[in-house]
Every structure is written in C-alpha cells, then in structure tokens.
Design an enzyme around this catalytic site. Structure first.
Site, PDB file in Angstrom:
ATOM      1  N   GLU A 228       0.884  -1.175   0.000  1.00  0.00           N
ATOM      2  CA  GLU A 228       0.000   0.000   0.000  1.00  0.00           C
ATOM      3  C   GLU A 228       0.916   1.218   0.000  1.00  0.00           C
ATOM      4  OE1 GLU A 228      -3.112  -0.195  -0.312  1.00  0.00           O
ATOM      5  OE2 GLU A 228      -3.785  -2.085   0.553  1.00  0.00           O
ATOM      6  N   CYS A 262      -2.342   8.981   2.463  1.00  0.00           N
ATOM      7  CA  CYS A 262      -2.115   8.458   1.104  1.00  0.00           C
ATOM      8  C   CYS A 262      -3.307   8.753   0.215  1.00  0.00           C
ATOM      9  CB  CYS A 262      -1.844   6.957   1.166  1.00  0.00           C
ATOM     10  SG  CYS A 262      -3.116   6.063   2.059  1.00  0.00           S
TER      11      CYS A 262
HETATM   12  P1  NAP Z   1       8.347   5.077   4.664  1.00  0.00           P
HETATM   13  O1  NAP Z   1       9.525   5.900   4.908  1.00  0.00           O
HETATM   14  O2  NAP Z   1       8.349   4.167   3.518  1.00  0.00           O
HETATM   15  O3  NAP Z   1       8.063   4.279   6.019  1.00  0.00           O
HETATM   16  C1  NAP Z   1       7.044   3.333   6.120  1.00  0.00           C
HETATM   17  C2  NAP Z   1       7.576   2.128   6.864  1.00  0.00           C
HETATM   18  O4  NAP Z   1       8.550   1.465   6.067  1.00  0.00           O
HETATM   19  C3  NAP Z   1       8.273   2.464   8.175  1.00  0.00           C
HETATM   20  O5  NAP Z   1       8.014   1.453   9.109  1.00  0.00           O
HETATM   21  C4  NAP Z   1       9.730   2.479   7.770  1.00  0.00           C
HETATM   22  O6  NAP Z   1      10.591   2.241   8.862  1.00  0.00           O
HETATM   23  C5  NAP Z   1       9.771   1.349   6.789  1.00  0.00           C
HETATM   24  N1  NAP Z   1      10.857   1.418   5.809  1.00  0.00           N
HETATM   25  C6  NAP Z   1      11.456   2.513   5.302  1.00  0.00           C
HETATM   26  N2  NAP Z   1      12.398   2.153   4.399  1.00  0.00           N
HETATM   27  C7  NAP Z   1      12.379   0.809   4.334  1.00  0.00           C
HETATM   28  C8  NAP Z   1      13.122  -0.159   3.605  1.00  0.00           C
HETATM   29  N3  NAP Z   1      14.059   0.198   2.739  1.00  0.00           N
HETATM   30  N4  NAP Z   1      12.860  -1.461   3.796  1.00  0.00           N
HETATM   31  C9  NAP Z   1      11.900  -1.843   4.661  1.00  0.00           C
HETATM   32  N5  NAP Z   1      11.178  -0.980   5.404  1.00  0.00           N
HETATM   33  C10 NAP Z   1      11.398   0.327   5.234  1.00  0.00           C
HETATM   34  O7  NAP Z   1       7.037   5.919   4.459  1.00  0.00           O
HETATM   35  P2  NAP Z   1       6.687   7.300   5.093  1.00  0.00           P
HETATM   36  O8  NAP Z   1       7.316   8.347   4.251  1.00  0.00           O
HETATM   37  O9  NAP Z   1       6.955   7.310   6.522  1.00  0.00           O
HETATM   38  O10 NAP Z   1       5.094   7.252   4.872  1.00  0.00           O
HETATM   39  C11 NAP Z   1       4.466   7.983   3.915  1.00  0.00           C
HETATM   40  C12 NAP Z   1       4.200   7.184   2.651  1.00  0.00           C
HETATM   41  O11 NAP Z   1       3.306   6.103   2.952  1.00  0.00           O
HETATM   42  C13 NAP Z   1       3.478   8.047   1.655  1.00  0.00           C
HETATM   43  O12 NAP Z   1       3.947   7.808   0.360  1.00  0.00           O
HETATM   44  C14 NAP Z   1       2.040   7.586   1.789  1.00  0.00           C
HETATM   45  O13 NAP Z   1       1.244   7.870   0.674  1.00  0.00           O
HETATM   46  C15 NAP Z   1       2.216   6.135   2.049  1.00  0.00           C
HETATM   47  N6  NAP Z   1       1.000   5.564   2.665  1.00  0.00           N
HETATM   48  C16 NAP Z   1       0.258   4.712   1.940  1.00  0.00           C
HETATM   49  C17 NAP Z   1      -0.916   4.197   2.467  1.00  0.00           C
HETATM   50  C18 NAP Z   1      -1.760   3.234   1.686  1.00  0.00           C
HETATM   51  O14 NAP Z   1      -2.588   2.587   2.294  1.00  0.00           O
HETATM   52  N7  NAP Z   1      -1.585   3.118   0.386  1.00  0.00           N
HETATM   53  C19 NAP Z   1      -1.294   4.542   3.757  1.00  0.00           C
HETATM   54  C20 NAP Z   1      -0.506   5.420   4.476  1.00  0.00           C
HETATM   55  C21 NAP Z   1       0.656   5.915   3.912  1.00  0.00           C
HETATM   56  P3  NAP Z   1      11.429   3.451   9.535  1.00  0.00           P
HETATM   57  O15 NAP Z   1      10.436   4.382  10.124  1.00  0.00           O
HETATM   58  O16 NAP Z   1      12.254   2.761  10.549  1.00  0.00           O
HETATM   59  O17 NAP Z   1      12.207   4.084   8.432  1.00  0.00           O
END
Ligand code: NAP
Length: 454
Positions: A228, A262
C-alpha cells in the site's frame, strides 16, 4: 534515525528506545512460529471474542491512545481519538464477519464432494507507517488474527509507543503470547527478517522506495507481499457539481491528518466553467483553517510528523513556484518551533514541476484547470499513481464514465475517498498491489486450498 518519540509540535525528544538485538529478534520469531501451531487451532468463536474485547479496550482507552498518537506524530487530538474508535469498528467488523469469510465454499465438479477451504499460512510481517499509527496496524492485525495467522509488527521508528500499545491491547484482549508481537527495529533489519523461513509473507504501507525494497527481498524468497504505497489522488469537479459541497469536502479531503494521508485529495482538477467559483470557495475555507497546537480542540492542522517531511514538502513547493506555479495562500514553513506548514494552494502548475506528478505529503492543494470531462479524466490518469479518485458531478452519464475510466483502486462520486472496513482498500500502478480490508483483504494471506474427494 533512531527509534524515538519526538514531539513534532515542540521538537522535544520525549523517549528513546533501544532497537532489539539479534537474539531478541530470534526469540520473537521463535515464539511466533511456536504460537502459530496452537493458535491456528483456536476456534473462530474464540478469536472473535478476543477481537470484540480488543474493540472495548480501544474505546475505553481512546483518549489516552489519542494523546499518544498526537504526541508522537502531530495529528489533531480529535482526529486521533476518532482513529482509536475506528480501530474498534475494524476489530468488530472482522469479529462479526470473519467466520463467514472463512467458511468452506462448495464447488460443482466431477468429485463426490469438492470445495474451497481457507487456511492461515503462519507468521506475517507488517511494516507500517506513522501517519495512522493505530488504524494502519489494526486493519492488518484484525483480519490476520481472525484468520488464524500470527503477526509481527515493524512500525515506523517515530511511533514506538503506538507500536508497543497495539501489542499491549491485543494481549490484554486475550490473544495468546506470540500471536501479535511488536519488533522495535530499524528498517535495515526488515530484509533479514523476511528471509527467515519462519516468516511466510509481508505487507508494507509506506513509500515506493520502502515497498520496492521489501518486495525485492520477499521476491528472492518466493514470499507474497501486499504493498500500500503513495498516491496523488485526483479530485475532479465538473460543471453540474454542488460547488459548495465540493469545496468544503475538498478541504477536508486535502487537510485530513495534517495533509499526510495516502488517499488525501492532492490534485484538484476543475473544469473552466466553474473554476473561478470553486477556487474562491476553496480559498475561503483555507483562510479559516487554524494551524497550531494539535492538543487543542479548535486546531485544524497540527505539525508535520518530522522535520524531513517538512523540508521535502517545502522543496517541492519552492521548485514548483520557481518553475512558474502561483501561490494563492501559504507557501512557506511557519517560523518558530515545531514542523508547522501552513495551508497552501498552488495554481498554474507548470509541466515538469514536482506539482505535476509527485505526491505532496502535507497541507498543499494543487489546482489544475481543464476544459471538459475528457481532459479531466486524461489528466487524472496521467499519474504514476492509482490509489483513489474523487469526482463531483450530478450528471449520471458523467458519473458512469468516471467510474469506468478513472484508473484507481477506488472511485468515490460526490464524496471524499475514505477507508471503510467493509470495502476493499488498495491501489494500482505505483500505488501498490493487493488489498486490505473487507473479505478481499483477509484473503491475501490465506492458503486457498482446493479439496476434491471421491
Ligand atoms: P516510509 O519511509 O516508507 O516508512 C514506512 C515504513 O517502512 C516504516 O516502518 C519504515 O521504517 C519502513 N521502511 C522505510 N524504508 C524501508 C526499507 N528500505 N525497507 C523496509 N522498510 C522500510 O514511508 P513514510 O514516508 O513514513 O510514509 C508515507 C508514505 O506512505 C506516503 O507515500 C504515503 O502515501 C504512504 N501511505 C500509503 C498508504 C496506503 O494505504 N496506500 C497509507 C498510508 C501511507 P522506519 O520508520 O524505521 O524508516
């Protein structure tokens, strides 16, 4: 970044947490695998009762949990309290409907008896984001636990208290030790955990980069994933729309969760015939929004979750403006402590600028003007993302076209895109794949077993 609670409204570090050691991770993986063996045999009635109890705890503790969320990631307290209550709704939904979703489905074949059976597959890893720190987790945990799977949560590093709270709620509800465990680890540990043969599948909600990284690691091990990811949802306004309702709802759709959702409406695509009027109404609502302390009852917009998110949003806006975009309101971070960004509207979005294609994760609305419905649909679909789409028109033929032609995981007509436990949620294109919620969400992590008996 370490694992810590840092109040985004003040910048104050409230609590830091040590990441789990290799031995601690190993112990949790072992407990999960051992628990699955007995947990999968618990009755559906029993699991349903535990979920019902979790719902009661979520409601009982809604205020306390809300304050925890607001302190860790900055959403207004009233939204945080509502989020806790929504988690209760999600738990009850699966408690009440799970047995029907999991029942054998008979098939007519050449056998004396044949049917489809749904079985749990084991330990599922959930990598979750901070923006809905409880709802994102419960919408994974409730169907997974109801189906007999066990869960491991790697939550975002800035919401460790929320991460631990979920495990505590499910434990208090009665789920056995090991059915749902929080792993306080950095993202660098995720690939190693997926590689472990005791982990059977993974789900990630977050950025495209994180999703690609998780899917690559899981793919190497032939393990299923659900992703997602981001979105830049269109919000289309056509000539016959109720403009007052569209403008008011559009503001909510953009500003919910301080603009960090999102499925927030991000690109407002308005036909020229009503664009001036829509822009005027939209701007009036923006002028009335209150930015400030997220703990206060009358605050509409709190701080962004981290300084990095603020810096990235600022860069996207500055770049779009440098290339010719116009600022109607806002446009620069607020001075002083905390990660505050004002409600901002950009118009005349230049081709090739970040405003054209990127996801803006904060309180910034992008307005595009088009001539007609053909141009509106073409522009809406001209995006790397395909999560949700909202469209406003009272013309039934236009509604039919929008439902059919918009490339997105969901289309909402005359309403904002939202998640609901009884509707599948997910995207296409770079917004990810697979579904959460409803029956479809529960089926993602099941062995759909064909049975044929003669
Ligand atoms: P993010 O940096 O990707 O973090 C999300 C999760 O992934 C965190 O637990 C993070 O851990 C982990 N993570 C980061 N890099 C990773 C890697 N290389 N390998 C494995 N895990 C990893 O996302 P964000 O910027 O905080 O969140 C915003 C994004 O999420 C936006 O693009 C938003 O649109 C999307 N989102 C999508 C939905 C949906 O349902 N489609 C819902 C909500 C949000 P750490 O915190 O330890 O880095």
């Amino acid at each position: 970044m370490g694992i810590a609670t840092i109040n985004p409204a003040t910048g104050e570090t409230i609590k830091t947490f040590a990441a789990l050691t290799d031995e601690e991770i190993e112990a949790k993986l072992a407990i999960a695998a051992a628990t699955f063996k007995s947990y999968r045999k618990t009755s559906l009635t029993q699991r349903s009762e535990w979920l019902m109890r979790a719902a009661e705890i979520l409601e009982r503790d809604a205020q306390k949990l809300g304050e925890m969320m607001t302190t860790e990631m900055g959403k207004p307290l009233k939204s945080a309290i509502a989020e806790g209550k929504k988690c209760a709704v999600g738990c009850r939904y699966y408690a009440e409907n799970g047995a029907a979703f999991l029942a054998d489905v008979p098939a007519k074949t050449d056998a004396s008896k044949s049917f489809v059976r749904y079985e749990p597959i084991g330990t599922i890893l959930a990598v979750m984001p901070w923006n809905f720190p409880l709802w994102q987790v419960f919408r994974f945990a409730a169907p997974a636990l109801m189906a007999g799977n066990v869960g491991l949560l790697k939550h975002a590093s800035n919401v460790p208290q929320c991460a631990l709270a979920v495990e505590a709620i499910l434990t208090e509800a009665g789920f056995p030790l090991g059915a749902f465990q929080t792993l306080l680890v950095g993202s660098d540990r995720v690939a190693g955990i997926i590689k472990d043969e005791r982990v059977k599948a993974a789900t990630l909600t977050g950025s495209e980069a994180a999703g690609a990284s998780l899917a690559a690691a899981a793919g190497r091990e032939i393990k299923k994933t659900v992703l997602e990811l981001g979105g830049s949802d269109p919000f289309i306004v056509l000539e016959s729309a109720d403009l007052a309702a569209a403008a008011a709802t559009g503001v909510t759709a953009r500003m919910l969760n301080n603009g960090q959702s999102c499925i927030a409406a991000k690109r407002f695509i308005v036909v020229n015939a009503v664009a001036d009027e829509f822009e005027k109404l939209f701007l009036e609502h923006f002028q009335g929004l209150k930015v400030g302390d997220p703990m206060k009852e009358d605050t509409d917009i709190g701080p962004l979750a981290t300084p990095d998110i603020l810096a990235e949003l600022d860069l996207q806006v500055q770049e779009t403006v440098k290339m010719g975009g116009k600022v109607l309101i806002g446009g620069k971070p607020l001075e002083g402590v905390g990660n505050f960004y004002p409600p901002t509207i950009l118009t005349a979005i230049p081709p090739g600028s970040p405003g054209e294609k990127d996801e803006f994760f904060g309180p910034v609305a992008l307005i595009f003007r088009v001539e007609n419905i053909d141009e509106a649909i073409a522009l809406a679909n001209d995006s790397p993302f395909g999560l949700g789409a909202s469209a406003w028109t009272n013309n039934p033929e236009e509604q039919e076209r929008l439902i059919e032609e918009l490339e997105a995981g969901s289309v909402f007509i005359n309403g904002l895109v939202k998640s609901d436990p009884s509707l599948p949620f997910g995207g296409i294109k770079r917004s990810g794949y697979g579904r959460e919620l409803a029956k479809e969400g529960m089926q993602e992590f099941l062995n759909i077993k064909t049975v044929w008996v003669k």
